[in-house]
Design a protein around this motif. Structure first.
Motif, PDB file in Angstrom:
ATOM      1  N   HIS A 116       0.844  -1.185   0.000  1.00  0.00           N
ATOM      2  CA  HIS A 116       0.000   0.000   0.000  1.00  0.00           C
ATOM      3  C   HIS A 116       0.886   1.245   0.000  1.00  0.00           C
ATOM      4  CE1 HIS A 116      -2.462   3.234   1.693  1.00  0.00           C
ATOM      5  NE2 HIS A 116      -3.527   2.547   1.330  1.00  0.00           N
ATOM      6  N   VAL A 117       0.586   2.191  -0.889  1.00  0.00           N
ATOM      7  CA  VAL A 117       1.361   3.429  -0.995  1.00  0.00           C
ATOM      8  C   VAL A 117       0.473   4.618  -0.643  1.00  0.00           C
ATOM      9  CG1 VAL A 117       2.768   4.903  -2.477  1.00  0.00           C
ATOM     10  CG2 VAL A 117       2.761   2.421  -2.841  1.00  0.00           C
ATOM     11  N   SER A 118       0.908   5.417   0.314  1.00  0.00           N
ATOM     12  CA  SER A 118       0.221   6.663   0.648  1.00  0.00           C
ATOM     13  C   SER A 118       0.973   7.824   0.005  1.00  0.00           C
ATOM     14  CB  SER A 118       0.172   6.872   2.169  1.00  0.00           C
ATOM     15  OG  SER A 118      -0.557   5.839   2.802  1.00  0.00           O
ATOM     16  N   PHE A 119       0.224   8.840  -0.419  1.00  0.00           N
ATOM     17  CA  PHE A 119       0.834  10.021  -1.031  1.00  0.00           C
ATOM     18  C   PHE A 119       0.403  11.269  -0.287  1.00  0.00           C
ATOM     19  CE2 PHE A 119       1.351   7.331  -4.774  1.00  0.00           C
ATOM     20  CZ  PHE A 119       2.571   7.783  -5.283  1.00  0.00           C
ATOM     21  N   LEU A 120       1.311  12.228  -0.198  1.00  0.00           N
ATOM     22  CA  LEU A 120       0.935  13.558   0.262  1.00  0.00           C
ATOM     23  C   LEU A 120       0.467  14.337  -0.950  1.00  0.00           C
ATOM     24  CD1 LEU A 120       3.846  14.410   2.727  1.00  0.00           C
ATOM     25  CD2 LEU A 120       1.500  13.801   3.298  1.00  0.00           C
ATOM     26  N   ALA A 121      -0.821  14.717  -0.966  1.00  0.00           N
ATOM     27  CA  ALA A 121      -1.413  15.414  -2.107  1.00  0.00           C
ATOM     28  C   ALA A 121      -1.854  16.810  -1.684  1.00  0.00           C
ATOM     29  CB  ALA A 121      -2.605  14.626  -2.649  1.00  0.00           C
ATOM     30  N   LYS A 122      -1.800  17.753  -2.608  1.00  0.00           N
ATOM     31  CA  LYS A 122      -2.160  19.120  -2.259  1.00  0.00           C
ATOM     32  C   LYS A 122      -3.590  19.190  -1.739  1.00  0.00           C
ATOM     33  CE  LYS A 122      -3.651  20.726  -6.834  1.00  0.00           C
ATOM     34  NZ  LYS A 122      -3.499  21.789  -7.833  1.00  0.00           N
ATOM     35  N   ILE A 123      -3.810  20.002  -0.745  1.00  0.00           N
ATOM     36  CA  ILE A 123      -5.079  20.053  -0.027  1.00  0.00           C
ATOM     37  C   ILE A 123      -6.222  20.521  -0.919  1.00  0.00           C
ATOM     38  CG2 ILE A 123      -4.890  22.429   0.810  1.00  0.00           C
ATOM     39  CD1 ILE A 123      -5.899  21.348   3.534  1.00  0.00           C
ATOM     40  N   GLU A 124      -5.905  21.226  -2.009  1.00  0.00           N
ATOM     41  CA  GLU A 124      -6.956  21.707  -2.907  1.00  0.00           C
ATOM     42  C   GLU A 124      -7.772  20.565  -3.506  1.00  0.00           C
ATOM     43  OE1 GLU A 124      -3.880  24.950  -2.730  1.00  0.00           O
ATOM     44  OE2 GLU A 124      -3.882  22.755  -2.839  1.00  0.00           O
ATOM     45  N   TYR A 125      -7.157  19.390  -3.633  1.00  0.00           N
ATOM     46  CA  TYR A 125      -7.880  18.240  -4.167  1.00  0.00           C
ATOM     47  C   TYR A 125      -9.045  17.823  -3.261  1.00  0.00           C
ATOM     48  CZ  TYR A 125      -4.076  17.319  -7.512  1.00  0.00           C
ATOM     49  OH  TYR A 125      -3.147  17.397  -8.523  1.00  0.00           O
ATOM     50  N   PHE A 126      -8.977  18.190  -2.000  1.00  0.00           N
ATOM     51  CA  PHE A 126      -9.963  17.738  -1.022  1.00  0.00           C
ATOM     52  C   PHE A 126     -10.989  18.820  -0.678  1.00  0.00           C
ATOM     53  CE2 PHE A 126      -6.044  15.449  -0.548  1.00  0.00           C
ATOM     54  CZ  PHE A 126      -6.411  14.143  -0.300  1.00  0.00           C
ATOM     55  N   MET A 127     -10.926  19.948  -1.364  1.00  0.00           N
ATOM     56  CA  MET A 127     -11.757  21.083  -0.979  1.00  0.00           C
ATOM     57  C   MET A 127     -12.900  21.382  -1.946  1.00  0.00           C
ATOM     58  SD  MET A 127      -8.653  23.583   0.344  1.00  0.00           S
ATOM     59  CE  MET A 127      -9.769  24.915   0.811  1.00  0.00           C
ATOM     60  N   GLY A 128     -13.195  20.448  -2.838  1.00  0.00           N
ATOM     61  CA  GLY A 128     -14.295  20.644  -3.776  1.00  0.00           C
ATOM     62  C   GLY A 128     -15.635  20.658  -3.061  1.00  0.00           C
ATOM     63  N   THR A 129     -16.608  21.307  -3.660  1.00  0.00           N
ATOM     64  CA  THR A 129     -17.938  21.418  -3.061  1.00  0.00           C
ATOM     65  C   THR A 129     -18.949  20.573  -3.825  1.00  0.00           C
ATOM     66  OG1 THR A 129     -18.400  23.385  -4.398  1.00  0.00           O
ATOM     67  CG2 THR A 129     -17.461  23.739  -2.208  1.00  0.00           C
ATOM     68  N   GLY A 130     -20.097  20.388  -3.213  1.00  0.00           N
ATOM     69  CA  GLY A 130     -21.172  19.648  -3.861  1.00  0.00           C
ATOM     70  C   GLY A 130     -20.889  18.162  -3.933  1.00  0.00           C
ATOM     71  N   VAL A 131     -21.683  17.471  -4.711  1.00  0.00           N
ATOM     72  CA  VAL A 131     -21.571  16.013  -4.839  1.00  0.00           C
ATOM     73  C   VAL A 131     -20.236  15.633  -5.485  1.00  0.00           C
ATOM     74  CG1 VAL A 131     -22.554  13.956  -5.913  1.00  0.00           C
ATOM     75  CG2 VAL A 131     -24.064  15.707  -4.977  1.00  0.00           C
ATOM     76  N   LYS A 132     -19.836  16.379  -6.527  1.00  0.00           N
ATOM     77  CA  LYS A 132     -18.577  16.078  -7.199  1.00  0.00           C
ATOM     78  C   LYS A 132     -17.403  16.243  -6.244  1.00  0.00           C
ATOM     79  CE  LYS A 132     -15.706  17.349 -11.149  1.00  0.00           C
ATOM     80  NZ  LYS A 132     -15.559  18.256 -12.328  1.00  0.00           N
ATOM     81  N   GLY A 133     -17.408  17.326  -5.467  1.00  0.00           N
ATOM     82  CA  GLY A 133     -16.329  17.555  -4.521  1.00  0.00           C
ATOM     83  C   GLY A 133     -16.253  16.463  -3.477  1.00  0.00           C
ATOM     84  N   TRP A 134     -17.423  16.039  -2.981  1.00  0.00           N
ATOM     85  CA  TRP A 134     -17.469  14.960  -1.989  1.00  0.00           C
ATOM     86  C   TRP A 134     -16.941  13.664  -2.588  1.00  0.00           C
ATOM     87  CZ3 TRP A 134     -19.913  10.230  -1.997  1.00  0.00           C
ATOM     88  CH2 TRP A 134     -19.921   9.533  -0.782  1.00  0.00           C
ATOM     89  N   ALA A 135     -17.349  13.351  -3.820  1.00  0.00           N
ATOM     90  CA  ALA A 135     -16.917  12.115  -4.463  1.00  0.00           C
ATOM     91  C   ALA A 135     -15.405  12.100  -4.694  1.00  0.00           C
ATOM     92  CB  ALA A 135     -17.655  11.937  -5.790  1.00  0.00           C
TER      93      ALA A 135
END
Length: 242
Positions: A57-76
């Protein structure tokens, strides 16, 4: 469970076949213990291909902007990134960046594998750039010895260049180098000279492993210079991409 289903049974076989994924030297990755996969960074899809190449299993540090989407698409999107091993990293500096580094250290303290792009952002032109010293801090501050394995992504920037969202079907490769052991530095208090020395050694191994031209400047500086005229006129969709 979702991680293994996605990488081993669903997306993995499809992507390996579609992009004729070539894997070289994956046996260099230790089968257990804390490991950092230190990779060059050519495309946003690097984080998709790299975990397909090893059986850990590989974990990555990803930019926080990827996790800040809104609505259903952002949640998904947020759920997808979390389920596939992505950890949100705040790159704004100070205490927030410090907290992000601690997330990576926690992965290593559990004896797991952490994927890191030492350049800090995607290469704007295919060249290899100066490494950020966060990777060296993780090596020194983890509770157990950390093995660093250099990894070179080949031609992923041709599959999905910066600014494009639809991948092109073509052959890509992931090449692993020999593990680097930094146990000789255990117990030594880190200073900026030691952090830079460790980081430069890692970048030197990456340079030797691939065929990229090296520039001893930060990739983020070059990207800002290239995007300056565009950003002054209108926001660029790729301006904040990692």
């Amino acid at each position: 469970m979702f991680y293994w289903l996605l990488h081993r049974l669903i997306a993995g076989p499809i992507l390996k076949s579609a992009f004729r994924l070539q894997i070289v030297g994956a046996e260099s990755v230790p089968k257990k213990g804390a490991v950092i996969l230190a990779s060059n960074h050519l495309s946003v899809i690097d984080s998709i291909f790299l975990p397909l190449t090893i059986n850990r299993h590989v974990s990555f540090l990803a930019k926080i902007e990827y996790f800040m989407g809104t609505g259903v698409k952002g949640w998904a999107m947020r759920q997808f990134f979390l389920a596939t091993g992505m950890l949100p990293m705040d790159r704004s500096g100070g205490k927030k960046s410090e907290a992000s580094l601690q997330k990576g250290i926690e992965v290593l303290d559990k004896g797991e594998v952490l994927g890191i792009y030492p350049e800090g952002t995607r290469s704007p032109d295919g060249r290899l750039y100066r490494g950020r010293t966060g990777i060296a801090r993780m090596v020194l501050e983890a509770k157990q010895n950390v093995t660093v394995v250099p990894v070179v992504m080949v031609d992923t920037e041709k599959v999905m260049p910066i600014g494009e969202s639809v991948p092109r079907l073509r052959k890509v490769a992931v090449v692993y180098g020999k593990p680097i052991d930094f146990s000789r530095y255990r117990g030594i208090k880190a200073d900026r000279f030691l952090l830079r020395s460790i980081t430069d050694e890692i970048m030197s191994e990456l340079h030797a492993l691939g065929d990229q031209q090296f520039r001893d400047v930060y990739a983020s500086t070059v990207r800002q210079q290239l995007e300056g005229p565009r950003s002054s006129a209108a926001p660029s969709p790729s301006a904040s991409a990692a």
